[in-house]
Design a protein around this motif. Sequence first.
Motif, PDB file in Angstrom:
ATOM      1  N   ILE A 178     -50.916  83.918  94.669  1.00 58.17           N
ATOM      2  CA  ILE A 178     -51.671  82.714  94.580  1.00 58.17           C
ATOM      3  C   ILE A 178     -51.795  82.063  96.036  1.00 58.17           C
ATOM      4  O   ILE A 178     -52.894  81.898  96.108  1.00 58.17           O
ATOM      5  CB  ILE A 178     -50.800  81.674  93.559  1.00 58.17           C
ATOM      6  CG1 ILE A 178     -51.065  82.111  92.036  1.00 58.17           C
ATOM      7  CG2 ILE A 178     -51.155  80.174  93.767  1.00 58.17           C
ATOM      8  CD1 ILE A 178     -50.256  81.163  91.148  1.00 58.17           C
ATOM      9  N   VAL A 179     -50.874  82.167  96.768  1.00 63.27           N
ATOM     10  CA  VAL A 179     -50.985  81.649  98.116  1.00 63.27           C
ATOM     11  C   VAL A 179     -51.849  82.555  99.099  1.00 63.27           C
ATOM     12  O   VAL A 179     -52.678  82.180  99.795  1.00 63.27           O
ATOM     13  CB  VAL A 179     -49.751  81.252  98.984  1.00 63.27           C
ATOM     14  CG1 VAL A 179     -49.838  80.741 100.322  1.00 63.27           C
ATOM     15  CG2 VAL A 179     -48.839  80.215  97.835  1.00 63.27           C
TER      16      VAL A 179
ATOM     17  N   ILE B 115     -55.179  78.488  86.242  1.00 66.45           N
ATOM     18  CA  ILE B 115     -54.443  79.779  86.460  1.00 66.45           C
ATOM     19  C   ILE B 115     -53.749  79.962  85.098  1.00 66.45           C
ATOM     20  O   ILE B 115     -52.971  79.208  84.856  1.00 66.45           O
ATOM     21  CB  ILE B 115     -53.655  79.994  87.718  1.00 66.45           C
ATOM     22  CG1 ILE B 115     -54.515  79.714  89.095  1.00 66.45           C
ATOM     23  CG2 ILE B 115     -53.244  81.132  87.614  1.00 66.45           C
ATOM     24  CD1 ILE B 115     -53.821  79.539  90.312  1.00 66.45           C
ATOM     25  N   ILE B 116     -54.030  81.128  84.380  1.00 68.89           N
ATOM     26  CA  ILE B 116     -53.552  81.312  83.086  1.00 68.89           C
ATOM     27  C   ILE B 116     -52.935  82.861  83.317  1.00 68.89           C
ATOM     28  O   ILE B 116     -53.299  83.478  83.662  1.00 68.89           O
ATOM     29  CB  ILE B 116     -54.865  81.504  82.050  1.00 68.89           C
ATOM     30  CG1 ILE B 116     -55.532  80.072  81.933  1.00 68.89           C
ATOM     31  CG2 ILE B 116     -53.823  82.025  80.582  1.00 68.89           C
ATOM     32  CD1 ILE B 116     -56.546  80.426  80.894  1.00 68.89           C
TER      33      ILE B 116
ATOM     34  N   THR C 123     -49.915  72.598  93.794  1.00 68.51           N
ATOM     35  CA  THR C 123     -49.876  73.436  92.451  1.00 68.51           C
ATOM     36  C   THR C 123     -48.946  72.706  91.582  1.00 68.51           C
ATOM     37  O   THR C 123     -47.874  72.528  91.694  1.00 68.51           O
ATOM     38  CB  THR C 123     -49.413  74.664  92.796  1.00 68.51           C
ATOM     39  OG1 THR C 123     -50.199  75.182  94.022  1.00 68.51           O
ATOM     40  CG2 THR C 123     -49.576  75.572  91.604  1.00 68.51           C
ATOM     41  N   LYS C 124     -49.333  72.605  90.468  1.00 74.94           N
ATOM     42  CA  LYS C 124     -48.836  72.160  89.144  1.00 74.94           C
ATOM     43  C   LYS C 124     -48.480  73.290  87.971  1.00 74.94           C
ATOM     44  O   LYS C 124     -49.508  73.608  87.607  1.00 74.94           O
ATOM     45  CB  LYS C 124     -49.188  70.923  88.692  1.00 74.94           C
ATOM     46  CG  LYS C 124     -48.336  69.996  87.584  1.00 74.94           C
ATOM     47  CD  LYS C 124     -49.132  68.901  87.369  1.00 74.94           C
ATOM     48  CE  LYS C 124     -48.238  68.174  86.239  1.00 74.94           C
ATOM     49  NZ  LYS C 124     -48.837  66.769  85.794  1.00 74.94           N
ATOM     50  N   VAL C 125     -47.353  73.534  87.747  1.00 71.55           N
ATOM     51  CA  VAL C 125     -46.953  74.322  86.531  1.00 71.55           C
ATOM     52  C   VAL C 125     -47.187  73.427  85.295  1.00 71.55           C
ATOM     53  O   VAL C 125     -46.267  72.484  84.874  1.00 71.55           O
ATOM     54  CB  VAL C 125     -45.741  75.150  86.501  1.00 71.55           C
ATOM     55  CG1 VAL C 125     -45.406  75.924  85.342  1.00 71.55           C
ATOM     56  CG2 VAL C 125     -45.735  75.771  87.860  1.00 71.55           C
TER      57      VAL C 125
ATOM     58  N   LEU D 287     -51.185  76.937  84.976  1.00 78.29           N
ATOM     59  CA  LEU D 287     -51.029  76.213  86.420  1.00 78.29           C
ATOM     60  C   LEU D 287     -52.269  75.514  86.790  1.00 78.29           C
ATOM     61  O   LEU D 287     -53.450  76.085  86.483  1.00 78.29           O
ATOM     62  CB  LEU D 287     -50.510  77.069  87.394  1.00 78.29           C
ATOM     63  CG  LEU D 287     -49.249  77.759  87.514  1.00 78.29           C
ATOM     64  CD1 LEU D 287     -48.845  78.949  86.249  1.00 78.29           C
ATOM     65  CD2 LEU D 287     -49.099  78.312  88.799  1.00 78.29           C
ATOM     66  N   LEU D 288     -52.310  74.459  87.440  1.00 73.76           N
ATOM     67  CA  LEU D 288     -53.374  73.894  88.163  1.00 73.76           C
ATOM     68  C   LEU D 288     -53.084  73.939  89.619  1.00 73.76           C
ATOM     69  O   LEU D 288     -52.240  73.639  90.027  1.00 73.76           O
ATOM     70  CB  LEU D 288     -53.810  72.503  87.616  1.00 73.76           C
ATOM     71  CG  LEU D 288     -54.488  72.541  86.298  1.00 73.76           C
ATOM     72  CD1 LEU D 288     -54.571  70.885  85.993  1.00 73.76           C
ATOM     73  CD2 LEU D 288     -55.812  73.046  86.407  1.00 73.76           C
ATOM     74  N   ARG D 289     -53.962  74.572  90.605  1.00 73.90           N
ATOM     75  CA  ARG D 289     -53.909  74.357  91.992  1.00 73.90           C
ATOM     76  C   ARG D 289     -55.153  73.898  92.695  1.00 73.90           C
ATOM     77  O   ARG D 289     -56.344  74.381  92.252  1.00 73.90           O
ATOM     78  CB  ARG D 289     -53.681  75.612  92.428  1.00 73.90           C
ATOM     79  CG  ARG D 289     -53.406  75.914  93.815  1.00 73.90           C
ATOM     80  CD  ARG D 289     -52.970  77.368  94.218  1.00 73.90           C
ATOM     81  NE  ARG D 289     -52.495  77.502  95.849  1.00 73.90           N
ATOM     82  CZ  ARG D 289     -53.058  77.829  96.689  1.00 73.90           C
ATOM     83  NH1 ARG D 289     -54.473  78.087  96.609  1.00 73.90           N
ATOM     84  NH2 ARG D 289     -52.515  77.813  98.058  1.00 73.90           N
TER      85      ARG D 289
END
Length: 383
Positions: A302-303, A311-312, A342-344, A355-357
């Motif tokens: 992701i990074v 993100i699924i 980023t939030k799970v 997730l939302l980034r």
Amino acid sequence: MIDTIVVEEKNGTKKIAGLKEGVLREFLMQKDGGFNEGNIYLGRITKKIHTANGKDGYFVNIGAEKEAFINAQERELEDLKANEGQDVVVQIIQEQRAEKGPRVSRFLQLAGEYLVFCPYGSEIEISSKIVDEDKKEELYNLVVANCQNGGWIIRTFAAEVAHEDIVEEAKKLEDVFDNLLFEAKKTKAPSRLFIKDNVLEEFINRNKDTLQKVVVDNHLTQEKIKNLAETEYLAKTFEQYGIEEMLEEALHKIVKLPCGGRIIIEETKACVVIDVDSGEGTAQGGLGRLNQEAAYEIAKQIVLRNLAGKIIIDFAGMAEFKFLKHAMDILEQELQNDFAKTKVLGLSRAGNVELLRIRRRPTLCDLLSEECPTCRGTGRVEK
């Protein structure tokens, strides 16, 4: 965390690679004269639209290939009510990607090493990484006493320097804002008012605790950053560190895991989908180990790929919270220090981890490749 930064400057483009133990972990690219995140422009309103959520927005000509977009409603600011042809000072908060132009904001932020100045803000915020309550109070009182204009964000590095340095930087940031407003009054839109050119310095400061050296191929850059980090000069930085080969590998959709399983990454216009599977049943150690290894690798990818938006993740096996909690905990822990927030979100009703980034810059795929004219982005060709 990054221990080595490798920089290549060629043909007006600066490429910055962050390595940990010789493995590529993060990549940035900035073009001279490009419409980069953080730049400030005098733009011209070209069209007002109504968005899907019932709010208003505007297209703005800032001189880019595609027109930028701005929301009429923004935090701490009155709703924008503009007509076609009206000028507005805006800052890029999301760079152009694929078919979408940049996203811009009127809520300007000028970042220094110790402070971020928000001219149209009203609050004083303190980095959550400063944990000493006495130091927080001390820095807060310092800013209140010396920085009466706008809002301020006190950065982590402010806790390590003298008060005089912080006050001096605040004055410099206020002067930058005054100068860009002066330029805005005497220039014609579209026009660039401010260039954010300290991307390398920010990257160095962000990894200060673990950084061992910065390798550069430009003596001017070496001189500029010599007080920030240990530097080394090499004529062919990327070639000697094998960065291009690692970047090529980072564009592959399939990433193999040590246990024999794999993750498959699909970037779409709406979201990023990541599938975890056992690799034709060859994975060793059961589903628990497979999902745990996948969680570590997904956070890394992701990074590295700068995946953003929704993100699924479809982990292997039973889609129940008790079976996936450990993998979700790993994701949260590994992404804790991610520069882009980023939030799970948790487990969806369909059994996928979401997730939302925050999206700020193009993905690695957008930076280094373009849609194939033959398959038109499907990855498949007609028989």
